[in-house]
Design an enzyme around this catalytic site. Structure first.
Site, PDB file in Angstrom:
ATOM      1  N   ARG A  70       0.843  -1.201   0.000  1.00 16.80           N
ATOM      2  CA  ARG A  70       0.000   0.000   0.000  1.00 16.80           C
ATOM      3  C   ARG A  70       0.883   1.257   0.000  1.00 16.80           C
ATOM      4  O   ARG A  70       1.180   1.814  -1.044  1.00 16.80           O
ATOM      5  CB  ARG A  70      -0.950  -0.009   1.214  1.00 16.80           C
ATOM      6  CG  ARG A  70      -1.911  -1.209   1.239  1.00 16.80           C
ATOM      7  CD  ARG A  70      -2.976  -1.138   0.151  1.00 16.80           C
ATOM      8  NE  ARG A  70      -3.934  -2.229   0.216  1.00 16.80           N
ATOM      9  CZ  ARG A  70      -5.013  -2.242   0.962  1.00 16.80           C
ATOM     10  NH1 ARG A  70      -5.301  -1.216   1.744  1.00 16.80           N
ATOM     11  NH2 ARG A  70      -5.836  -3.282   0.960  1.00 16.80           N
ATOM     12  N   HIS A  77      -0.432  -4.229   5.464  1.00 19.25           N
ATOM     13  CA  HIS A  77      -0.088  -3.044   6.241  1.00 19.25           C
ATOM     14  C   HIS A  77       0.883  -3.457   7.355  1.00 19.25           C
ATOM     15  O   HIS A  77       0.814  -4.580   7.867  1.00 19.25           O
ATOM     16  CB  HIS A  77      -1.321  -2.419   6.897  1.00 19.25           C
ATOM     17  CG  HIS A  77      -2.143  -1.578   5.993  1.00 19.25           C
ATOM     18  ND1 HIS A  77      -3.525  -1.508   6.080  1.00 19.25           N
ATOM     19  CD2 HIS A  77      -1.804  -0.733   4.988  1.00 19.25           C
ATOM     20  CE1 HIS A  77      -3.990  -0.672   5.166  1.00 19.25           C
ATOM     21  NE2 HIS A  77      -2.964  -0.197   4.489  1.00 19.25           N
ATOM     22  N   CYS A 121      -6.464  -1.854  13.616  1.00 22.32           N
ATOM     23  CA  CYS A 121      -7.042  -1.236  12.424  1.00 22.32           C
ATOM     24  C   CYS A 121      -8.216  -0.328  12.788  1.00 22.32           C
ATOM     25  O   CYS A 121      -8.457   0.668  12.111  1.00 22.32           O
ATOM     26  CB  CYS A 121      -7.517  -2.308  11.435  1.00 22.32           C
ATOM     27  SG  CYS A 121      -6.195  -3.074  10.482  1.00 22.32           S
TER      28      CYS A 121
END
Length: 282
Positions: free
Chosen positions: A148, A177, A275
């Site tokens: 990402r 991530h 998250c």
């Protein structure tokens, strides 16, 4: 690089956190942009909301201040607040998502931060997915890249905040991530501490982590594959998936207190406790 991490026997102290969350009012899995997502299986919206409410209640019970950004219709992944920004005493950096499905979240988070005294927010030029890939560990700012956020974004963040970013390459698509493969256990500059899954990183990044944090807790695939690393720590309590049982045992051995919270419905979108949590460091 400075090897400043604390030994595994260091005393643990809880530090109050101020966090931003977003309720899963519009949460669904209607597209697939990571290996955890399956658009063919319906989401139990009520269950997702109940689990999110449980996470918020745990934070509040632990003495943390929880603020909530309003959910925006058409942005089902906005519940993953960690991707909304990076907020530090040196300044706030907004986000630019790789996938167009999430693009609208960027300005929603930036506006909220500015309206609540956490601006101005830098609108990035390069793809940067907030605390998902940018983690503060004491004096260190770790930056994930490979899926990402790009390395160019790390250099941009360095210029905006005036502090170096240590780039770490992710190589397993399950851990797209940085916060899916590494937990910041203690971000106190006096004794920073992390846990990470070595298999998520390339060899050079593993060497970097070994040098920075020689006493880090290393986890296994069984922990990583249930997103056990996607956890929130206040320096003593570690909020994590109840499925990460081995990780909980390792944490207890290091003096931490595991706090299991079931977020299995939100895991279907590719996120766990971290998250869903953006730390506001001002």
């Amino acid at each position: 690089m400075t090897t400043t991490s604390a030994p595994a026997t260091a005393a643990r102290t809880a530090h109050p956190l101020r966090v931003l969350m977003c309720a899963p009012e519009h949460f669904t899995v209607s597209y697939e942009i990571n290996p955890w997502m399956d658009a063919a299986t319906p989401v139990d919206v009520q269950r997702a909301r109940a689990q999110w409410d449980g996470l918020r209640a745990v934070f509040e019970r632990l003495g943390h201040a929880v603020e909530v950004v309003p959910a925006v219709p058409g942005l089902p992944d906005m519940v993953y607040a960690a991707n909304g920004a990076l907020v530090t005493p040196q300044g706030s950096v907004g986000v630019r998502f790789l996938h167009p499905e999430r693009a609208g979240e960027a300005e929603a988070y930036a506006r909220w931060l500015e309206q609540h005294g956490l601006g101005p927010v830098h609108r990035p030029v390069h793809v940067n997915e907030g605390e998902g890939d940018l983690l503060v560990v004491g004096e260190h700012l770790l930056g994930g890249h490979g899926f990402r956020t790009g390395e160019a974004a790390h250099r941009e963040v360095e210029e905006v905040l005036g502090r170096p970013v240590t780039s770490l390459r992710l190589v397993d698509p399950r851990f797209y991530h940085l916060d899916t493969a590494l937990t910041v256990l203690d971000d106190d500059p006096e004794h920073p501490d992390v846990a990470y899954f070595p298999g998520a990183f390339d060899e050079a990044s593993r060497r970097t982590l070994e040098e920075l944090f020689p006493h880090a807790l290393l986890t296994d695939d069984a922990t990583a594959e249930v997103l056990g690393m996607n956890a929130v720590s206040d320096g003593l309590h570690v909020v994590l998936s109840p499925r990460a049982q081995r990780y909980a045992q390792q944490l207890e051995q290091r003096g931490y207190v595991p706090v299991p919270v079931d977020l299995s419905e939100l895991l279907r979108g590719g996120g766990g406790a971290k998250c869903c949590t953006l730390v506001l460091r001002r």
